[in-house]
Design a protein around this motif. Structure first.
Motif, PDB file in Angstrom:
ATOM      1  N   GLU A 273       0.844  -1.192   0.000  1.00  0.00           N
ATOM      2  CA  GLU A 273       0.000   0.000   0.000  1.00  0.00           C
ATOM      3  C   GLU A 273       0.876   1.237   0.000  1.00  0.00           C
ATOM      4  N   ILE A 274       0.512   2.187  -0.841  1.00  0.00           N
ATOM      5  CA  ILE A 274       1.311   3.409  -0.978  1.00  0.00           C
ATOM      6  C   ILE A 274       1.298   4.232   0.300  1.00  0.00           C
ATOM      7  N   ASN A 275       0.249   4.059   1.118  1.00  0.00           N
ATOM      8  CA  ASN A 275       0.143   4.832   2.348  1.00  0.00           C
ATOM      9  C   ASN A 275       0.916   4.204   3.505  1.00  0.00           C
TER      10      ASN A 275
ATOM     11  N   SER B 148       6.206   9.484  -1.562  1.00  0.00           N
ATOM     12  CA  SER B 148       5.779  10.811  -1.106  1.00  0.00           C
ATOM     13  C   SER B 148       5.409  11.708  -2.276  1.00  0.00           C
ATOM     14  N   ARG B 149       6.166  11.617  -3.365  1.00  0.00           N
ATOM     15  CA  ARG B 149       5.891  12.449  -4.538  1.00  0.00           C
ATOM     16  C   ARG B 149       4.550  12.087  -5.171  1.00  0.00           C
ATOM     17  N   THR B 150       4.310  10.796  -5.355  1.00  0.00           N
ATOM     18  CA  THR B 150       3.051  10.371  -5.976  1.00  0.00           C
ATOM     19  C   THR B 150       1.859  10.685  -5.068  1.00  0.00           C
ATOM     20  N   GLN B 151       2.053  10.580  -3.758  1.00  0.00           N
ATOM     21  CA  GLN B 151       0.975  10.911  -2.831  1.00  0.00           C
ATOM     22  C   GLN B 151       0.614  12.392  -2.943  1.00  0.00           C
ATOM     23  N   LYS B 152       1.616  13.253  -3.111  1.00  0.00           N
ATOM     24  CA  LYS B 152       1.354  14.682  -3.293  1.00  0.00           C
ATOM     25  C   LYS B 152       0.584  14.936  -4.587  1.00  0.00           C
ATOM     26  N   ILE B 153       0.967  14.236  -5.655  1.00  0.00           N
ATOM     27  CA  ILE B 153       0.287  14.412  -6.936  1.00  0.00           C
ATOM     28  C   ILE B 153      -1.188  14.041  -6.818  1.00  0.00           C
TER      29      ILE B 153
END
Length: 426
Positions: A32-34, A79-84
């Motif tokens: 999971e990305i989170n 972190s970058r993809t979560q911001k996007i």
């Protein structure tokens, strides 16, 4: 590093030989990305424990060092993809905000009934030639709103209200495109976490439901009224449902966007914070209910009944509050009672927010949370002042539209406060 998303990193079976054959298997991690940090540490320890059973220290180091670097790179990419994704969700919230504002202006300019049919594709192209405009105008003349008008409408007048309604519909469809296309792209790239996927399905369903509700609302204003003195207008029940679902969708987008963009701050686990946490959700509910009562005011043009404050025609309880039968209908269908409800719900909401701010003064809040509470208090008084001004000036379009937009700003601040105070998982 590729493979981010559904599986950010999978350490496949690593094989090496030293004196005897030995296999090290690292289970799939970063599902999971989170949760990159938890899963990465777990994978790291699995590989470390397996390598401890070897006697070759240089081999163990050669296995662990690349994994350490890989985990660092994955954390940065995560972190970058979560911001996007967070910026995209905030953009969708902004589109919802614009739709509400534009819808309010459309309602105030009485433009909502100018387009008498609903066609998903054909509606995207407005009339171009004079003949096409005259054809649309003739359609409009067949419906109750035009027949009820006391003054003659010109083709130029019709073009104005038509473009207002067309703009509102196109904004709604653009919002759908701004949501669905990036959602498909992010899903394909694996940037959407497991927990976010069902929420995206809910958001998409609400967006489609909004389109249905919009036409269902307009359709009610195109029907002939039973009474000779009935004013052609959309059902205020359907108007409130349409606005309410837009507010809910906006709140969901905003909350999820804040979750992706703001660094969480764990607050002390004390009684005062727990009390504020419960009150924050009460504030959100109070703001939402007050805004929905405002939708009833707009739907019945109740803002034009008693244009005085704080009393209504020198009385706290007007004589015509209970003029309808059965009595319960007055609460929802009597313009006097509807305005009475809205103004006093607004007063109670301002008092509630003031009390919330007062209680928060002694709570150990983070500076960002305290800023959110202060902004909420200031906006509550500003929104109340806007409402009173709208009433006393007989509902001019500019002030009334600002007042409606203010309700969504107030809800936004209430959501921000509740988000800052939310309980963090252990």
């Amino acid at each position: 590093m590729s493979g981010l998303g559904r599986t950010l990193f999978c350490a496949k079976t690593l094989q090496f030989k030293h004196l005897t054959n030995y296999k090290i298997t690292c289970l799939q991690c970063f599902k999971e990305i989170n949760k990159p940090s938890l899963n990465s540490i777990k994978a790291y320890h699995q590989l470390q424990q397996a390598s401890n059973r070897t006697v070759n220290w240089s081999l163990r180091s050669s296995l662990l060092s690349p994994l350490r670097r890989c985990l660092t790179n994955v954390a940065v990419e995560s972190s970058r993809t979560q911001k996007i994704v967070g910026y995209w969700l905030m953009g969708c919230a902004g589109m919802c905000f614009g739709a509400v504002v534009l819808g309010g202006v459309t309602r105030l300019t009485e433009s909502g009934l100018s387009m008498v049919d609903w066609r998903l594709i054909k509606d995207m192209k407005p009339p171009k030639s004079e003949a096409e405009w005259l054809e649309e105008f003739e359609k409009y003349k067949q419906y109750p709103e035009y027949k009820y008008m006391e003054k003659e409408m010109t083709l130029s007048d019709f073009k104005f209200i038509y473009y207002m309604e067309w703009g509102h519909r196109m904004w709604g469809r653009t919002t759908g495109v701004a949501f669905f296309l990036p959602a498909l792209y992010f899903l394909k790239k694996g940037w959407i976490s497991k927990s976010l996927k069902p929420r995206l399905a809910v958001y998409g369903g609400l967006l489609a439901f909004q389109g249905f509700l919009g036409w269902y609302m307009v359709k009610s204003g195109l029907e002939e009224k039973s009474g000779p003195n009935d004013v052609p207008r959309v059902s205020h029940y359907r108007l409130a449902a349409h606005l309410g679902s837009a507010f809910i969708l906006y709140t969901l987008f905003l909350w999820q966007g804040l979750s992706h963009l703001l660094t969480p701050v764990k607050l002390p686990d004390v009684r005062s914070v727990a009390k504020l946490r419960g009150m924050a959700h009460g504030v959100m509910t109070a703001v939402f209910v007050t805004a929905m009562s405002g939708a009833f005011v707009a739907g019945l043009d109740a803002g034009l009944t008693y244009n005085s404050y704080p009393k209504m025609a020198d009385k706290w309880f007007p004589d015509d509050m209970w003029s309808l039968s059965p009595k319960w209908k007055n609460v929802f269908e009597n313009p006097t009672f509807v305005q009475f409800n809205h103004r006093h719900l607004a007063e109670l909401t301002v008092c509630f927010i003031t009390g919330f701010w007062w209680v928060s003064r002694k709570a150990p809040l983070h500076p960002r949370a305290r800023l959110a509470v202060t902004c909420l208090l200031g906006m509550a008084f500003g929104q109340a002042a806007l409402g009173i001004t709208t009433l006393l000036t007989y509902v001019p379009t500019s002030i009334a539209a600002t007042h409606q937009s203010g309700s969504l700003v107030l809800l936004s601040l209430a959501v921000w406060v509740a988000h800052e105070l939310r309980r963090m998982p252990k």
